[in-house]
Design a protein around this motif. Structure first.
Motif, PDB file in Angstrom:
ATOM      1  N   CYS A 341       0.858  -1.202   0.012  1.00 30.48           N
ATOM      2  CA  CYS A 341       0.049   0.020  -0.112  1.00 30.48           C
ATOM      3  C   CYS A 341       1.002   1.310   0.063  1.00 30.48           C
ATOM      4  CB  CYS A 341      -0.984   0.027   1.316  1.00 30.48           C
ATOM      5  SG  CYS A 341      -0.039   0.101   2.820  1.00 30.48           S
ATOM      6  N   ASP A 342       0.490   2.312  -0.313  1.00 27.14           N
ATOM      7  CA  ASP A 342       1.184   3.536  -0.319  1.00 27.14           C
ATOM      8  C   ASP A 342       1.861   3.945   1.061  1.00 27.14           C
ATOM      9  OD1 ASP A 342       0.074   3.958  -3.091  1.00 27.14           O
ATOM     10  OD2 ASP A 342      -1.334   5.359  -2.596  1.00 27.14           O
ATOM     11  N   ALA A 343       1.149   3.684   2.147  1.00 30.85           N
ATOM     12  CA  ALA A 343       1.867   3.921   3.406  1.00 30.85           C
ATOM     13  C   ALA A 343       3.187   3.256   3.625  1.00 30.85           C
ATOM     14  CB  ALA A 343       0.737   3.568   4.701  1.00 30.85           C
ATOM     15  N   ASP A 344       3.261   1.985   3.034  1.00 31.14           N
ATOM     16  CA  ASP A 344       4.365   1.324   3.144  1.00 31.14           C
ATOM     17  C   ASP A 344       5.586   1.910   2.482  1.00 31.14           C
ATOM     18  OD1 ASP A 344       3.199  -0.721   4.460  1.00 31.14           O
ATOM     19  OD2 ASP A 344       2.844  -2.085   2.624  1.00 31.14           O
ATOM     20  N   VAL A 345       5.201   2.741   1.345  1.00 25.97           N
ATOM     21  CA  VAL A 345       6.196   3.502   0.594  1.00 25.97           C
ATOM     22  C   VAL A 345       6.689   4.664   1.750  1.00 25.97           C
ATOM     23  CG1 VAL A 345       6.634   5.087  -1.131  1.00 25.97           C
ATOM     24  CG2 VAL A 345       5.642   2.848  -1.500  1.00 25.97           C
ATOM     25  N   GLN A 346       5.603   5.441   1.933  1.00 20.72           N
ATOM     26  CA  GLN A 346       5.662   6.596   2.806  1.00 20.72           C
ATOM     27  C   GLN A 346       6.622   6.573   4.182  1.00 20.72           C
ATOM     28  OE1 GLN A 346       1.734   8.135   3.409  1.00 20.72           O
ATOM     29  NE2 GLN A 346       1.145   8.050   1.271  1.00 20.72           N
ATOM     30  N   LYS A 347       6.523   5.379   4.767  1.00 20.14           N
ATOM     31  CA  LYS A 347       7.221   5.142   5.942  1.00 20.14           C
ATOM     32  C   LYS A 347       8.414   4.562   5.698  1.00 20.14           C
ATOM     33  CE  LYS A 347       4.948   0.667   6.994  1.00 20.14           C
ATOM     34  NZ  LYS A 347       3.851   0.194   7.979  1.00 20.14           N
ATOM     35  N   ASP A 348       8.934   4.264   4.529  1.00 21.21           N
ATOM     36  CA  ASP A 348      10.178   3.422   4.361  1.00 21.21           C
ATOM     37  C   ASP A 348      11.309   4.725   4.299  1.00 21.21           C
ATOM     38  OD1 ASP A 348      12.595   2.399   3.517  1.00 21.21           O
ATOM     39  OD2 ASP A 348      11.559   1.131   2.050  1.00 21.21           O
ATOM     40  N   THR A 349      11.884   5.076   5.303  1.00 24.32           N
ATOM     41  CA  THR A 349      12.790   6.169   5.412  1.00 24.32           C
ATOM     42  C   THR A 349      14.103   6.084   4.695  1.00 24.32           C
ATOM     43  OG1 THR A 349      13.861   5.166   7.416  1.00 24.32           O
ATOM     44  CG2 THR A 349      11.983   6.685   7.683  1.00 24.32           C
ATOM     45  N   GLU A 350      14.499   4.822   4.256  1.00 24.03           N
ATOM     46  CA  GLU A 350      15.769   4.545   3.746  1.00 24.03           C
ATOM     47  C   GLU A 350      15.425   5.118   2.066  1.00 24.03           C
ATOM     48  OE1 GLU A 350      17.611   0.915   6.419  1.00 24.03           O
ATOM     49  OE2 GLU A 350      16.192   0.641   4.866  1.00 24.03           O
ATOM     50  N   LEU A 351      14.217   4.465   1.681  1.00 20.39           N
ATOM     51  CA  LEU A 351      13.559   4.707   0.225  1.00 20.39           C
ATOM     52  C   LEU A 351      13.471   6.379   0.047  1.00 20.39           C
ATOM     53  CD1 LEU A 351      12.484   3.934  -2.172  1.00 20.39           C
ATOM     54  CD2 LEU A 351      10.075   3.703  -1.187  1.00 20.39           C
ATOM     55  N   GLN A 352      12.995   6.784   1.034  1.00 17.66           N
ATOM     56  CA  GLN A 352      12.877   8.398   0.938  1.00 17.66           C
ATOM     57  C   GLN A 352      14.120   9.337   1.221  1.00 17.66           C
ATOM     58  OE1 GLN A 352       9.966   9.555   0.222  1.00 17.66           O
ATOM     59  NE2 GLN A 352       8.738   7.868   0.619  1.00 17.66           N
ATOM     60  N   ASP A 353      15.166   8.835   1.807  1.00 19.24           N
ATOM     61  CA  ASP A 353      16.578   9.032   1.631  1.00 19.24           C
ATOM     62  C   ASP A 353      17.105   9.028   0.397  1.00 19.24           C
ATOM     63  OD1 ASP A 353      16.297  10.068   4.293  1.00 19.24           O
ATOM     64  OD2 ASP A 353      17.569   8.491   5.126  1.00 19.24           O
ATOM     65  N   TRP A 354      16.973   8.012  -0.293  1.00 19.88           N
ATOM     66  CA  TRP A 354      17.433   7.472  -1.676  1.00 19.88           C
ATOM     67  C   TRP A 354      16.856   8.462  -2.653  1.00 19.88           C
ATOM     68  CZ3 TRP A 354      14.684   5.352  -5.863  1.00 19.88           C
ATOM     69  CH2 TRP A 354      15.657   5.067  -7.026  1.00 19.88           C
ATOM     70  N   ILE A 355      15.579   8.637  -2.687  1.00 17.32           N
ATOM     71  CA  ILE A 355      15.130   9.536  -3.925  1.00 17.32           C
ATOM     72  C   ILE A 355      15.419  11.253  -3.464  1.00 17.32           C
ATOM     73  CG2 ILE A 355      12.876   9.845  -2.698  1.00 17.32           C
ATOM     74  CD1 ILE A 355      13.636  10.141  -6.393  1.00 17.32           C
ATOM     75  N   SER A 356      15.569  11.550  -1.938  1.00 19.54           N
ATOM     76  CA  SER A 356      15.766  12.901  -1.757  1.00 19.54           C
ATOM     77  C   SER A 356      17.349  13.240  -1.914  1.00 19.54           C
ATOM     78  CB  SER A 356      15.859  12.797  -0.333  1.00 19.54           C
ATOM     79  OG  SER A 356      16.343  14.340   0.176  1.00 19.54           O
ATOM     80  N   GLU A 357      18.376  12.213  -2.146  1.00 20.67           N
ATOM     81  CA  GLU A 357      19.666  12.363  -2.388  1.00 20.67           C
ATOM     82  C   GLU A 357      19.714  12.294  -3.930  1.00 20.67           C
ATOM     83  OE1 GLU A 357      24.053   9.828  -2.587  1.00 20.67           O
ATOM     84  OE2 GLU A 357      23.016  10.376  -0.615  1.00 20.67           O
ATOM     85  N   ILE A 358      19.118  11.597  -4.582  1.00 20.19           N
ATOM     86  CA  ILE A 358      18.909  11.826  -6.036  1.00 20.19           C
ATOM     87  C   ILE A 358      18.441  13.153  -6.626  1.00 20.19           C
ATOM     88  CG2 ILE A 358      17.938  10.939  -8.266  1.00 20.19           C
ATOM     89  CD1 ILE A 358      17.880   8.188  -7.090  1.00 20.19           C
TER      90      ILE A 358
END
Length: 519
Positions: A341-358
């Motif tokens: 679900c979308d919430a699983d994406v939103q709460k994955d901090t490692e994933l969010q750090d990945w796209i933020s760095e890109i």
């Protein structure tokens, strides 16, 4: 473009970690120097010669390694049909776009092109969707490099093309500089043969600069490096996205370090033998980075934005869209297994750090780029990861693997030009073509580099191969099998089509697409 992390040097090889370093096989086989290719091509004795070519037949005699595509191009390079074909299926199928209104700085009249349009008008053919434009304005006012002490010349052409009733893409007008003037004539197919061929040669040289710096170096090599470094910094090895992306970051850091040191350094091959080398390369790279957008990297949107959905014989589009869809199907199924679900994406901090760095380091925090700063939905994540994999595999193959095929015959892809463009028509003698083209040294060294950059390594892994075997769960393993099956079926379709073509388009056959930017 990439801000280096202090713990990850991008300038030296010894500090690379084992998982991204070349294998022993690739290390020993791949010596990143044109000297080896000069030997293979039997060109050593010509590498330092500053004399001009005496004839095209002399140039033809020196090249011992060739293939069917090379021979086709040698025979047809100066024909309008092949010149137009390359905008669709050559090294850079990314420039051409449908033209519904002429740029104000390209004053082509109906009288100029009436023979090419067989009595029709530009307005009528634009309305039918048959007029196309390739505009090299990104090169405007860049100064040519100095090679062997001699000034070289760059132009920023505008090329108008017509897709005729037979589906052939034909050039109908060429202006070599951006600002119209009496000393910047519009060249036409009805001009003298020398004028027209020379105008096309200047376009092909502009093509070399834009293709190699923007579409090849920036949009595949450097972007793949951004994705690689962000993955290694932010995603631990058990992370599902790390496992998914690892085959697509293999060898990328090492090949880019070698490219910096051997190609674009102060004594690198591009600096030494390309008209766009030196200061102009840095300026062009900055311009290209500043204008790069997310939609330009997503093939379905890119094709739509350029108005090329219905152009016939556009094999890059046809094969690329099928590949994009296969990759997207696989990525969607794979990531949906882990992010339900979308919430699983939103709460994955490692994933969010990945796209933020890109976004921050790779695209310099430019909101206008369209690159997401975070992921809110599974759909957003799937689209972005599809783009990452497509860029590192299919797109790199499309713009890399044919470099020797299309550039080995130098007049079709000159790395530099020794004379400025003509300021008037009808005053260019035939010998001016050979005097404008690169000298012997520039030619053979440039050819050796193109040979090197498009030569397969014995240690390479086609798209869909997962040599590290990082997956041990049933569902991901099953999805990989389905992905491989889809790729095999596409490969069969492409090979069946290519059997009917005089010049087969092979660069997006999955068998020929590497998993990663590794060459």
């Amino acid at each position: 473009m990439l801000r280096a992390h202090p713990k990850l040097s991008i300038t030296t090889l010894p500090m690379l970690t084992a998982e991204v370093h070349f294998s022993f096989t690739k290390e020993t086989e791949f010596c990143f120097t044109a000297v080896m290719q000069l030997a293979d091509l039997k060109l050593q004795g010509l590498a330092d010669s500053r004399r001009l070519w005496t004839s095209f037949s002399e140039l033809a005699r020196i090249l011992k390694i060739r293939n069917k595509t090379f021979e086709y191009i040698q025979e047809h390079w100066d024909e309008d049909e092949f010149f137009g074909y390359q905008f669709l299926n050559g090294l850079n199928p990314m420039m051409i776009q449908r033209c519904s209104k002429l740029p104000d700085n390209f004053p082509v009249t109906d009288d100029m092109v009436k023979d090419s349009l067989r009595g029709s008008s530009l307005k009528q053919e634009m309305k039918k969707g048959n007029i196309f434009l390739s505009d090299y304005k990104i090169l405007d006012e860049l100064v040519g490099n100095i090679i062997s002490g001699r000034q070289q010349y760059l132009t920023a052409p505008l090329v108008l093309l017509y897709c005729n009733p037979h589906g052939m893409m034909l050039p109908i007008a060429i202006q070599l500089k951006q600002k119209p003037s009496k000393e910047n004539p519009i060249f036409l197919p009805t001009d003298s043969k020398t004028d027209w061929i020379l105008a096309k040669i200047f376009v092909r040289n502009a093509e070399f600069g834009v293709h190699e710096v923007d579409f090849h170096l920036l949009r595949t090599h450097l972007l793949a490096e951004v994705f690689t470094v962000a993955t290694l910094r932010n995603l631990p090895s058990p992370h599902p996205l790390y496992k998914l992306l690892f085959p697509h970051i293999r060898y990328t850091l090492q090949i880019n370090i070698m490219a910096r040191n051997q190609l674009i350094s102060k004594d690198g091959a591009i600096t030494m033998y390309a008209g766009v080398g030196g200061e102009s390369l840095a300026k062009l790279l900055k311009r290209a980075t500043a204008s790069l957008t997310y939609s330009a990297l997503c093939l379905p949107e890119n094709i739509s934005e350029r108005g090329l959905e219905n152009v016939p014989y556009y094999y890059y589009r046809d094969d690329g869209m099928k590949l994009w869809n296969i990759i997207n199907k696989f990525v969607a199924a794979f990531l949906s297994h882990y992010y339900q679900c979308d919430a699983d994406v939103q709460k994955d901090t490692e994933l969010q750090d990945w796209i933020s760095e890109i976004f921050t380091n790779g695209f310099l925090g430019r909101d206008g780029s369209g690159i997401p700063t975070s992921f809110q939905t599974v759909t957003e994540l799937v689209k972005f990861v599809t783009m990452v994999i497509f860029t590192a595999s299919a797109q790199h193959s499309a713009v890399n693997n044919g470099q020797f095929d299309f550039g080995g015959w130098m007049p079709n892809y000159p790395t530099a030009l020794r004379k400025p463009p003509p300021k008037e028509k009808g005053q260019t003698p035939e010998h001016m073509i050979l005097e404008t083209l690169p000298d012997v040294s520039t030619t053979v060294n440039g050819t050796a580099v193109l040979r090197l950059l498009s030569k397969d390594s014995a240690d390479h892994y086609p798209l869909g191969h997962f040599p590290e075997n990082l997956h041990d769960e049933d569902i991901p393993c099953k999805l990989i099998e389905e992905f491989q099956k889809d790729l095999r079926e596409l490969s069969d379709l492409i090979e069946e089509r290519n059997m009917k073509l005089e010049l087969p388009y092979t660069y997006l056959n999955p068998k020929n697409v590497d998993n990663s930017v590794a060459i």
